[in-house]
Design a protein around this motif. Structure first.
Motif, short mmCIF file in Angstrom:
data_model
loop_
_atom_site.label_atom_id
_atom_site.label_comp_id
_atom_site.label_asym_id
_atom_site.label_seq_id
_atom_site.Cartn_x
_atom_site.Cartn_y
_atom_site.Cartn_z
N VAL A 79 1.16 -1.06 0.14
CA VAL A 79 0.23 -0.12 0.15
C VAL A 79 0.79 1.37 -0.44
CG1 VAL A 79 -2.16 1.45 0.96
CG2 VAL A 79 -1.44 -1.61 1.43
N LEU A 80 0.50 1.89 -1.21
CA LEU A 80 1.52 3.37 -1.51
C LEU A 80 0.97 4.82 -0.54
CD1 LEU A 80 4.39 3.57 -2.64
CD2 LEU A 80 3.68 4.07 -4.31
N PRO B 207 0.93 8.73 0.02
CA PRO B 207 2.09 9.94 -0.29
C PRO B 207 1.51 10.52 1.18
CG PRO B 207 -0.49 10.52 -0.99
CD PRO B 207 -0.65 8.93 -0.20
N HIS B 208 2.28 11.75 1.15
CA HIS B 208 2.75 13.11 1.93
C HIS B 208 1.61 12.90 2.38
CE1 HIS B 208 7.09 12.70 2.37
NE2 HIS B 208 7.48 12.13 1.24
N LYS B 209 0.92 14.21 1.57
CA LYS B 209 0.08 14.61 2.01
C LYS B 209 -1.44 14.36 2.95
CE LYS B 209 -3.44 14.38 -1.56
NZ LYS B 209 -4.28 14.52 -2.70
N ALA B 210 -1.31 12.23 2.08
CA ALA B 210 -2.76 11.77 3.38
C ALA B 210 -1.98 11.48 4.84
CB ALA B 210 -2.77 10.68 2.31
N VAL B 211 -0.74 11.01 4.78
CA VAL B 211 -0.44 11.17 6.39
C VAL B 211 -0.37 12.90 7.04
CG1 VAL B 211 1.79 10.70 7.53
CG2 VAL B 211 1.79 9.62 5.67
N ILE B 212 0.46 14.10 6.46
CA ILE B 212 0.49 15.05 6.66
C ILE B 212 -1.20 15.50 6.99
CG2 ILE B 212 0.19 17.62 6.46
CD1 ILE B 212 2.71 16.79 4.17
N ASP B 213 -2.39 15.08 6.17
CA ASP B 213 -3.48 15.70 6.27
C ASP B 213 -4.20 15.13 7.76
OD1 ASP B 213 -5.77 17.06 5.26
OD2 ASP B 213 -6.94 15.92 4.55
N GLU C 227 -5.33 1.51 3.45
CA GLU C 227 -5.16 2.23 2.36
C GLU C 227 -5.95 3.25 1.92
OE1 GLU C 227 -5.46 -2.11 1.00
OE2 GLU C 227 -5.92 -1.06 2.80
N THR C 228 -5.64 3.78 3.90
CA THR C 228 -6.94 5.08 3.59
C THR C 228 -6.11 5.61 4.77
OG1 THR C 228 -8.80 4.17 5.17
CG2 THR C 228 -9.31 4.62 3.34
N THR C 229 -4.24 5.50 5.01
CA THR C 229 -4.24 6.01 5.65
C THR C 229 -3.80 6.05 7.33
OG1 THR C 229 -3.50 7.66 4.53
CG2 THR C 229 -2.19 8.13 5.77
N VAL C 230 -3.52 5.06 8.24
CA VAL C 230 -3.63 4.67 9.38
C VAL C 230 -5.27 4.90 9.99
CG1 VAL C 230 -3.31 5.55 11.77
CG2 VAL C 230 -1.63 6.24 9.71
N ASP C 231 -6.24 5.66 9.56
CA ASP C 231 -7.94 5.90 10.77
C ASP C 231 -8.39 6.78 9.07
OD1 ASP C 231 -7.93 3.38 11.98
OD2 ASP C 231 -6.36 4.30 12.64
N SER C 232 -9.47 6.91 9.15
CA SER C 232 -10.49 7.95 8.45
C SER C 232 -11.85 8.08 8.68
CB SER C 232 -10.25 7.55 6.58
OG SER C 232 -11.34 5.94 7.21
N CYS D 176 -17.05 2.36 1.80
CA CYS D 176 -16.20 3.17 1.26
C CYS D 176 -16.24 4.69 1.84
CB CYS D 176 -16.77 3.12 0.09
SG CYS D 176 -17.78 1.20 -0.87
N ILE D 177 -14.75 4.91 1.18
CA ILE D 177 -14.72 6.06 1.72
C ILE D 177 -13.46 6.91 0.03
CG2 ILE D 177 -11.96 6.57 2.95
CD1 ILE D 177 -12.18 4.26 4.61
N ARG D 178 -13.74 7.86 0.75
CA ARG D 178 -13.05 9.43 -0.32
C ARG D 178 -12.51 10.09 0.00
NH1 ARG D 178 -15.65 13.63 -2.42
NH2 ARG D 178 -17.66 14.38 -1.23
N GLY D 179 -11.24 10.83 -0.24
CA GLY D 179 -10.96 12.26 0.01
C GLY D 179 -9.06 11.51 -0.27
N SER D 180 -9.10 12.52 0.95
CA SER D 180 -7.48 12.75 0.62
C SER D 180 -6.23 12.22 1.44
CB SER D 180 -6.66 14.51 1.22
OG SER D 180 -7.04 14.25 2.23
N SER D 181 -7.55 10.90 2.38
CA SER D 181 -6.40 10.08 2.99
C SER D 181 -6.16 8.65 1.69
CB SER D 181 -7.30 9.54 4.19
OG SER D 181 -8.51 8.65 3.63
N LEU D 182 -6.67 8.52 0.38
CA LEU D 182 -6.56 7.71 0.15
C LEU D 182 -5.17 7.28 -0.70
CD1 LEU D 182 -9.71 7.45 -0.25
CD2 LEU D 182 -9.60 6.64 -2.49
N ALA D 183 -5.15 6.14 -0.58
CA ALA D 183 -3.44 5.38 -1.34
C ALA D 183 -3.56 5.47 -2.15
CB ALA D 183 -3.29 3.71 -0.79
#
Length: 507
Positions: A169-170, A172-178, A305-310, A355-362
């Motif tokens: 699961v890849l 990005p920086h922006k997902a972690v920062i958010d 896939e959604t950066t830790v937790d959503s 289902c999840i949408r937003g900047s948290s997506l891998a």
């Protein structure tokens, strides 16, 4: 606005140079030491390969200070890091490396032998011990990678695949920062917090610990792994180092509750208790809340896939033992869709796939476009422009209070005796039984029966369990097979190892 995770560290380095960032048993690193050591290593890595921007660098080290230093060093090169489990079978490591083809693998002298067994090119394997000689002049002149944008990958974590092949699961920086900016602000976390790390670094819950430390100037304590086997000593250690925040898998909290340790041991420093990664037993959570009413309890939900937790839920109301702890509402800048079998939004109290949408997506799965396209799909509600959502495979529903309630995995839905059943619903009822320490419910497809595995301090007859469950569940949902274990098997992340139990059931 930050576009690179290391902007966190640069800021805390400026504000808290001499403050302790990391504690690992009897060793410590200040923020200045963490930064400078990481930059020094990044310079050495770039001497070996000058083209590391957006390239994978694997870290094959035990859970330690050296691991976090290596992750940070990789980010300073402009590449992304890939934590590998140093205790994993060599076949699994080989499978991951085959998918990943990292530019460099950082390991140590003792583990290098293990890597050489799979014939990975020796010139791409570097020993950590040979890298830790930072040149002060080089460090002082160092600058963050140029031409960086926040959609560049920060890390890749490999999860189990349904085909037996791990998926990378890849993120990005922006997902972690958010995510980290939201967590820091929502829960008012600052430099005075001492974070007790439980999660292995190849498990994404550890991202919460590491980057809260970097963004706030707080301290991360890498709790010795063996303490989680001895919960009384674990609680004593929490008091010894004054841990006031942690994010653990529920199995650890359940274990403490089973031994009733909070009857005798106080935890006066603890302020915030985060838990997630698997379903939390309400009965065991109520034990914690009864004995430690002051801390904030937060149920966190989210696939890798959604950066830790959503999605999250702050536990403030009383929840009966036989009910589920809600997973709550979306984190900031995240939206959730609960889609029924017709790909329509589910109504209140109607189950559907989360289902999840937003900047948290891998960004997707590394080197695996087929699997990526299966779960990162066009939002079926949006017919007018491209918009990806992630289909989690988790079945949930929205209750009358507007809270999301987790039921089970989509593949944990069964057809039994003509009824569609969520095994998660049975587990909630089972975990409300006082005598049990832990439990797991599976379905034996060959025998067409619901199987309940459970652990307890004393022998519990199946008849006694069946008598209690028929008061809570329809007869068709009551397990027909009961298997008592001395203790539940746990995987490397501390969760119930369902695969081991499935294999045992099928043999």
């Amino acid at each position: 606005m930050n576009i690179h995770l290391l902007q966190y560290l640069e800021k805390t380095y400026s504000d808290f140079k001499d403050k302790v960032a990391l504690i690992d048993r009897d060793r410590e690193l200040s923020f200045a030491e963490l930064r400078n050591l990481s930059i020094g290593i990044s310079i050495e890595l770039k001497k070996q390969n000058s083209e590391l921007s957006r390239k994978p660098i694997a870290v094959f080290l035990p859970k330690s200070l050296e691991s976090i230093v290596s992750f940070t060093a990789v980010l300073y090169t402009g590449g992304f890091y890939v934590p590998l489990d140093s205790k994993s079978p060599i076949e699994r490591v080989a499978s991951i490396l085959d998918t990943l083809s990292p530019e460099i693998i950082i390991t140590n002298r003792s583990l290098k032998t293990k890597l050489l067994q799979i014939n990975y090119p020796a010139d791409k394997i570097v020993e950590y011990e040979s890298l830790v000689q930072p040149n002060q002049a080089d460090i002082e002149s160092y600058k963050l990678p140029e031409n960086h944008i926040d959609t560049n990958p920060a890390y890749c974590k490999f999860t189990s695949g349904s085909t037996g092949i791990p998926k990378g699961v890849l993120i990005p920086h922006k997902a972690v920062i958010d995510f980290i900016d939201w967590a820091r602000e929502r829960f008012e976390i600052d430099e005075r917090y001492i974070i007790g790390n439980q999660s292995p670094f190849f498990f994404d819950q550890s991202v919460f610990d590491i980057y809260l430390m970097m963004s706030t100037g707080s301290t991360v304590v890498i709790i010795p792994e063996e303490l989680f086997i001895f919960p009384a000593k674990l609680l004593e250690y929490i008091n010894e180092v004054k841990i006031n925040l942690f994010f653990w898998v529920p199995s650890v909290l359940v274990n403490v509750a089973n031994f009733k340790l909070l009857d005798a041991i106080e935890l006066p420093h603890l302020e915030k208790i985060f838990f997630g990664g698997e379903v939390m037993s309400t009965r065991h959570l109520n034990y914690w809340r009864k004995h430690l009413p002051e801390p904030m309890y937060i149920n966190m939900y989210g696939p890798t896939e959604t950066t830790v937790d959503s999605v999250y839920y702050v536990v403030e109301r009383e929840i009966p033992d036989e009910e589920s702890v809600p997973i709550g509402t979306p984190c900031r800048n995240t939206d959730v869709l609960i889609l029924n079998e017709r790909n329509e939004l589910s109504k209140v109290n109607e189950t559907g796939e989360l289902c999840i949408r937003g900047s948290s997506l891998a960004l997707g799965y590394y080197n695996n476009p087929g699997k990526t396209s299966e779960v990162f799909v066009q939002n079926p509600i949006n017919k007018v422009y491209p918009e990806l959502i992630y289909r989690t495979g988790d079945i949930v529903y929205l209750n009358d209070l507007g809270e999301i309630i987790y039921m089970c995995r989509k593949d944990n839905q069964i057809q039994h005796m003509g009824y569609r059943i969520e095994l998660g619903e049975i587990e909630v009822a089972v975990m409300g039984i006082d005598m049990l320490d832990n439990a797991c419910v599976l379905y034996n497809n060959e025998k067409k029966e619901i199987v309940m595995y459970y652990s307890a301090e004393v022998k519990i007859e199946p008849g006694s369990l069946r008598k209690q469950l028929v008061k809570k569940l329809p007869k068709y949902m009551v397990p027909s097979s009961f298997i008592q274990l001395t203790k539940m098997p746990l995987n490397a992340n501390g969760k119930i190892d369902r695969n081991t139990l499935k294999a045992q059931m099928e043999n």
